[in-house]
Design a protein around this motif. Sequence first.
Motif, mmCIF file in Angstrom:
data_model
loop_
_atom_site.group_PDB
_atom_site.id
_atom_site.type_symbol
_atom_site.label_atom_id
_atom_site.label_comp_id
_atom_site.label_asym_id
_atom_site.label_seq_id
_atom_site.Cartn_x
_atom_site.Cartn_y
_atom_site.Cartn_z
ATOM 1 N N ARG A 19 32.879 9.385 -35.891
ATOM 2 C CA ARG A 19 32.577 7.922 -36.062
ATOM 3 C C ARG A 19 33.477 7.163 -36.814
ATOM 4 N NH1 ARG A 19 29.212 3.706 -34.521
ATOM 5 N NH2 ARG A 19 29.388 2.048 -36.244
ATOM 6 N N GLU A 23 36.127 3.994 -35.776
ATOM 7 C CA GLU A 23 36.001 2.915 -36.681
ATOM 8 C C GLU A 23 37.516 2.400 -36.844
ATOM 9 O OE1 GLU A 23 31.733 3.040 -38.675
ATOM 10 O OE2 GLU A 23 33.492 3.738 -39.943
ATOM 11 N N PRO A 32 35.237 -4.304 -31.211
ATOM 12 C CA PRO A 32 33.962 -3.657 -31.598
ATOM 13 C C PRO A 32 33.974 -2.095 -31.267
ATOM 14 C CG PRO A 32 33.465 -4.678 -29.842
ATOM 15 C CD PRO A 32 34.951 -4.940 -30.109
ATOM 16 N N TYR A 34 31.026 0.800 -31.152
ATOM 17 C CA TYR A 34 29.459 0.904 -30.743
ATOM 18 C C TYR A 34 29.082 2.437 -30.715
ATOM 19 C CZ TYR A 34 29.966 -4.013 -29.006
ATOM 20 O OH TYR A 34 30.240 -5.023 -28.693
ATOM 21 N N GLU A 37 24.432 1.696 -32.950
ATOM 22 C CA GLU A 37 23.819 0.302 -32.543
ATOM 23 C C GLU A 37 23.447 0.173 -31.216
ATOM 24 O OE1 GLU A 37 27.424 0.032 -35.557
ATOM 25 O OE2 GLU A 37 26.959 1.060 -33.784
ATOM 26 N N ILE A 38 24.029 1.078 -30.057
ATOM 27 C CA ILE A 38 23.494 1.328 -28.854
ATOM 28 C C ILE A 38 22.035 1.819 -28.871
ATOM 29 C CG2 ILE A 38 23.917 2.433 -26.722
ATOM 30 C CD1 ILE A 38 26.729 2.462 -27.312
ATOM 31 N N GLU A 40 19.948 1.367 -31.392
ATOM 32 C CA GLU A 40 19.220 0.359 -32.038
ATOM 33 C C GLU A 40 18.895 -0.858 -30.831
ATOM 34 O OE1 GLU A 40 21.846 -1.009 -35.104
ATOM 35 O OE2 GLU A 40 21.048 0.352 -36.451
ATOM 36 N N MET A 41 19.695 -1.129 -30.116
ATOM 37 C CA MET A 41 19.453 -1.712 -28.915
ATOM 38 C C MET A 41 18.477 -1.424 -27.934
ATOM 39 S SD MET A 41 23.258 -3.345 -28.204
ATOM 40 C CE MET A 41 24.267 -3.778 -29.464
ATOM 41 N N GLU A 44 15.130 -1.851 -29.437
ATOM 42 C CA GLU A 44 14.508 -2.911 -29.326
ATOM 43 C C GLU A 44 13.944 -3.432 -27.812
ATOM 44 O OE1 GLU A 44 16.058 -7.563 -30.139
ATOM 45 O OE2 GLU A 44 17.385 -6.110 -30.576
ATOM 46 N N GLU A 90 20.532 3.236 -22.129
ATOM 47 C CA GLU A 90 21.770 3.202 -22.880
ATOM 48 C C GLU A 90 22.687 3.013 -21.965
ATOM 49 O OE1 GLU A 90 20.898 5.836 -27.056
ATOM 50 O OE2 GLU A 90 21.557 6.642 -25.231
#
Length: 199
Positions: A19, A23, A32, A34, A37-38, A40-41, A44, A90
């Motif tokens: 990770r 970054e 960006p 990711y 975050e993927i 988390e999307m 949602e 995803e």
Amino acid sequence: MAMRYNYIVIEREYASGGRRIGELVAENLGMPCYGIEILEMAAEKQGVSVEYLAELEENAGGSLLYSLYKMSSIVSGGDATASEQLNRDEIEIIRKLSGNGPAVFVGRSASIALKGRKDTLRVFIHADEEFRFSRAKEYGIEDSKVKSTLKKYDKRRENYYKLSTSMNWKDISHYDLVLNSATMGIDKCAEIILDCIKS
């Protein structure tokens, strides 16, 4: 700056620094990065918690019972399991994000979402247990639980990759670049990736 690759996909052993490497590459290139975050999307989108989806990833496709279930499901024309639906979501999210321009993707079997793209560099990061043990302790994991945690998360990633690809997570033939972060160091791994993608 012209680049040979627009997308960098990183699979990694737990606590190998994958990770952080992603970054660093993203920061250097101004793009960006990711990972979680993927998830988390996807949470949602499905209206569920991230923790619930993380549990699905952990248990995806790794048991004889699951394999038998899938065989019967295919024969009967059954619907997708929750793990498979997560995988589909995803993949859809990754493809949408890739439409926004160059990016780094860490985990989530992003190589499948970007399959067939010649502008994608596929990287695997690994390290020896001593290095990973030390990094895992920095995450706040108790000494007595580090080994089991390493095994747990590696198995989660291996199972999810197999569900997504039907292939072995550690088969180096699936990657363009395999790096040992223990011997090279986090920063050097990032430098090597950057050297590979810049033309």
